[in-house]
Design a protein around this motif. Structure first.
Motif, PDB file in Angstrom:
ATOM      1  N   ARG A  48       0.819  -1.212   0.000  1.00  0.00           N
ATOM      2  CA  ARG A  48       0.000   0.000   0.000  1.00  0.00           C
ATOM      3  C   ARG A  48       0.856   1.266   0.000  1.00  0.00           C
ATOM      4  NH1 ARG A  48      -3.486  -3.788   2.541  1.00  0.00           N
ATOM      5  NH2 ARG A  48      -5.636  -3.590   1.750  1.00  0.00           N
ATOM      6  N   GLN A  49       2.017   1.206   0.609  1.00  0.00           N
ATOM      7  CA  GLN A  49       2.929   2.354   0.612  1.00  0.00           C
ATOM      8  C   GLN A  49       3.560   2.563  -0.771  1.00  0.00           C
ATOM      9  OE1 GLN A  49       5.726   1.418   3.706  1.00  0.00           O
ATOM     10  NE2 GLN A  49       4.212   1.597   5.343  1.00  0.00           N
ATOM     11  N   ASP A  50       3.766   1.465  -1.476  1.00  0.00           N
ATOM     12  CA  ASP A  50       4.432   1.538  -2.787  1.00  0.00           C
ATOM     13  C   ASP A  50       3.453   1.707  -3.949  1.00  0.00           C
ATOM     14  OD1 ASP A  50       6.882   1.159  -1.557  1.00  0.00           O
ATOM     15  OD2 ASP A  50       6.922  -1.010  -1.902  1.00  0.00           O
ATOM     16  N   TRP A  51       2.183   1.511  -3.690  1.00  0.00           N
ATOM     17  CA  TRP A  51       1.202   1.423  -4.764  1.00  0.00           C
ATOM     18  C   TRP A  51       1.012   2.740  -5.512  1.00  0.00           C
ATOM     19  CZ3 TRP A  51      -1.052  -1.395  -8.147  1.00  0.00           C
ATOM     20  CH2 TRP A  51      -2.259  -1.025  -8.736  1.00  0.00           C
TER      21      TRP A  51
ATOM     22  N   SER B 174      -2.363  -2.701 -13.374  1.00  0.00           N
ATOM     23  CA  SER B 174      -0.970  -2.880 -13.778  1.00  0.00           C
ATOM     24  C   SER B 174      -0.045  -2.609 -12.603  1.00  0.00           C
ATOM     25  CB  SER B 174      -0.641  -1.914 -14.924  1.00  0.00           C
ATOM     26  OG  SER B 174       0.748  -1.893 -15.174  1.00  0.00           O
ATOM     27  N   MET B 175       1.031  -3.355 -12.528  1.00  0.00           N
ATOM     28  CA  MET B 175       2.046  -3.140 -11.495  1.00  0.00           C
ATOM     29  C   MET B 175       3.173  -2.228 -11.986  1.00  0.00           C
ATOM     30  SD  MET B 175       0.764  -4.954  -9.064  1.00  0.00           S
ATOM     31  CE  MET B 175      -0.897  -4.734  -9.752  1.00  0.00           C
TER      32      MET B 175
ATOM     33  N   ARG C  75      12.751  -3.024  -4.732  1.00  0.00           N
ATOM     34  CA  ARG C  75      13.404  -4.245  -5.206  1.00  0.00           C
ATOM     35  C   ARG C  75      12.664  -4.722  -6.451  1.00  0.00           C
ATOM     36  NH1 ARG C  75      13.106  -7.942  -0.043  1.00  0.00           N
ATOM     37  NH2 ARG C  75      11.226  -6.687   0.300  1.00  0.00           N
ATOM     38  N   GLU C  76      13.247  -4.500  -7.581  1.00  0.00           N
ATOM     39  CA  GLU C  76      12.595  -4.771  -8.857  1.00  0.00           C
ATOM     40  C   GLU C  76      12.199  -6.234  -9.012  1.00  0.00           C
ATOM     41  OE1 GLU C  76      10.689  -3.566 -12.122  1.00  0.00           O
ATOM     42  OE2 GLU C  76      11.723  -2.265 -10.681  1.00  0.00           O
ATOM     43  N   GLU C  77      12.944  -7.123  -8.375  1.00  0.00           N
ATOM     44  CA  GLU C  77      12.630  -8.544  -8.513  1.00  0.00           C
ATOM     45  C   GLU C  77      11.290  -8.901  -7.875  1.00  0.00           C
ATOM     46  OE1 GLU C  77      15.218  -8.183  -4.757  1.00  0.00           O
ATOM     47  OE2 GLU C  77      15.051  -7.245  -6.743  1.00  0.00           O
TER      48      GLU C  77
ATOM     49  N   MET D 271       5.668 -10.669  -8.687  1.00  0.00           N
ATOM     50  CA  MET D 271       4.858 -11.412  -7.726  1.00  0.00           C
ATOM     51  C   MET D 271       3.789 -10.552  -7.060  1.00  0.00           C
ATOM     52  SD  MET D 271       7.331 -11.705  -4.353  1.00  0.00           S
ATOM     53  CE  MET D 271       6.001 -11.766  -3.165  1.00  0.00           C
ATOM     54  N   LEU D 272       3.823  -9.232  -7.286  1.00  0.00           N
ATOM     55  CA  LEU D 272       2.938  -8.343  -6.542  1.00  0.00           C
ATOM     56  C   LEU D 272       1.544  -8.222  -7.139  1.00  0.00           C
ATOM     57  CD1 LEU D 272       5.403  -5.503  -5.500  1.00  0.00           C
ATOM     58  CD2 LEU D 272       4.769  -7.598  -4.305  1.00  0.00           C
TER      59      LEU D 272
END
Length: 509
Positions: A9-12, A397-398, A405-407, A411-412
């Motif tokens: 939620r912080q990164d979204w 879309s992500m 961390r791009e990896e 999975m998100l």
């Protein structure tokens, strides 16, 4: 690789991969003033961590669960008209009676504690019946009353301790006051509950489940303390008439794992239940006879269901992501157990099986179209069940995620999910809640346009910086869902956010 839903939620950042499209193949555009976010809401009621909510059939009152209490608001003035206290554990379900907005049911589950190697029930599951007009705002004065009683108790205890040779300093007396207060609230709640009509049991309100029949004359509940879920146990349902709640007219037995959804068809001749025991059961709502038991698979947890408005179809979803559309138009007598593959009108699989749980469904008034939301995924679809085809699809879309961390990015996609969808405005509009994004969206299927009422900081729009920290992380709290209702000219929505209830509205056609 550790990564939490809070971090998501912080990164979204909101972005769309696939969108509903018009006849020209272009994505639905935003309606005029259709792109809004926190700060542009019509009104806001500060409220910390609301968990569940419901709106009365006349749209005049809203009930919201917060911890062990239920707050009742006037939807027009947004004034709190009552705080209902009586539960000793967190409120797990609430529902207004459809034909009587004066009656509200609330339930809380049992509280167990392990003692001497055994699990002991400390607090029983309970359903409380509230007659709202008979309530007064005395409960609203409770905080002052509890404070004064706790202070008197701590002062008296301090005086007795002083007589015994132990003199407490001011902070110790205050600490003692803080310890007394919860016990005082607990005792007051027990007395409040004892003065109300109550049932030993719990309501099933998950995934769009119906507590009341359409007329409001009957209600359904799980009796007693709920058995252990995700196990083999007897799960019964009781149906009672509202004029005699204490005496069930039917006890429906057969499920052996947690019941996730219950509900009636429009004329109340059929009742259905969806459970984790791999079965969907259709019952005669008058006699309690099992008319059909559909098995969706082996050890297959089923999530939600719904009768079509014309009662021709029943839809159920299972733990593999399949959508089972059952033709029940000729169901009138018991035919034992069958698999959904034997009798399904259509089983929608999606791109592939096991690609996320589909846990919210809503029928269009035409009984042909079905909206389905995918949890642990990001998909909203509109199906034509008669033509057996996909009409519309929206996926998030992500790509815009501010992940460090791009990896992690691949999975998100499982973090956001559509957990609420409702048709409104005679089926012209579809209202959607997506957790993770924690925002409301509206799709106008007639005018081919949309609205968004976004959580603060999730898009680069004016005011977004108020909801981001110095590192660009989104600081707005997560939400628990939405409430939707209509008046003569408006479609009203309320988002149950972690810090408040926010109100939004658009014009009806």
């Amino acid at each position: 690789m550790q990564y939490s839903s809070d971090e998501f939620r912080q990164d979204w950042r909101y972005a769309v991969d696939e969108e509903f499209t018009g006849g020209d193949g272009k994505p639905f555009p935003y309606a005029s003033d259709g792109h809004q976010s926190w700060g542009s809401e019509l009104a806001k009621i500060p409220l910390q961590d609301p968990s569940e909510g419901c709106v009365s059939a006349d749209g005049k009152h809203m009930a919201v669960a917060v911890g062990e209490d239920v707050h009742v608001f006037n939807t027009q003035s947004r004034e709190c008209v009552n705080i209902l206290k009586g539960h000793l554990t967190e409120v797990s379900g609430i529902a207004f009676q459809p034909n009587n907005s004066n009656v509200l049911l609330s339930s809380s589950r049992q509280l167990c504690k392990r003692t001497g190697g055994k699990l002991v029930v400390e607090v029983e599951a309970v359903i409380i019946v509230w007659q709202l007009e008979a309530q007064n705002m005395a409960a609203a004065q409770e905080p002052k009353l509890v404070t004064s009683i706790a202070k008197a108790a701590s002062d008296a205890a301090a005086a007795k301790l002083a007589e015994a040779g132990t003199a407490l300093i001011h902070t110790e007396v205050a600490e003692l006051e803080g310890l007394f207060a919860p016990s005082i609230r607990h005792v007051m709640a027990k007395h409040m509950a004892a003065s109300k009509t109550s049932i030993h049991g719990s309501l099933v309100t998950s995934f769009g489940s119906n507590v009341f029949s359409p007329s409001g004359r009957s209600m359904v509940y799980v009796p007693g303390n709920s058995p252990k879920a995700n196990d083999v146990a007897q799960w019964d349902m009781c149906i009672s008439r509202m004029d005699d709640l204490k005496t069930p007219v039917l006890t429906l037995s057969g499920h052996t794992d947690q019941i996730m959804w219950t509900g009636w068809n429009h004329d109340e001749t059929l009742f259905a239940s969806v459970a984790w025991d791999s079965t969907v059961r259709i019952w005669n709502a008058t006699s309690g006879e099992v008319l059909r038991t559909f098995k969706t698979g082996d050890r297959c947890q089923n999530w939600t269901g719904a009768f079509s408005p014309n009662s021709r179809y029943f839809v159920a979803t299972d733990g593999t992501g399949r959508v089972h559309v059952l033709d029940i138009s000729n169901i009138s007598s018991s035919a034992g157990e069958s698999t959904t593959s034997d009798e399904a009108h259509w089983v929608y699989l999606g791109v592939k099986e096991c690609d996320g749980w589909r846990r919210t469904v809503s029928w269009h008034p035409n009984s042909k179209w079905l909206a389905v939301g995918k949890d642990q995924g990001d998909e909203l679809i509109l199906l034509d069940v008669e033509e057996k085809k996909l009409l519309q699809k929206r996926t998030l879309s992500m790509a815009a995620l501010q992940v460090e961390r791009e990896e992690l990015r691949p999975m998100l996609k499982r973090y956001p999910g559509v957990s609420g969808v409702e048709f409104a405005d005679n089926g012209h509009k579809m209202v959607v809640w997506t957790h993770g994004d924690d925002s409301i969206e509206v799709f106008d299927l007639k005018k081919k346009q949309k609205w968004r009422f976004g959580r603060g900081g999730t898009e680069d729009v004016p005011g977004a910086e108020a909801w981001r920290d110095e590192n660009g992380k989104v600081t707005s709290p997560s939400g628990m869902g939405m409430l939707v209702w209509e008046t003569e000219s408006k479609l009203h929505m309320a988002s149950l956010d972690g810090d408040a209830i926010r109100f939004w509205a658009i014009d009806l056609d």
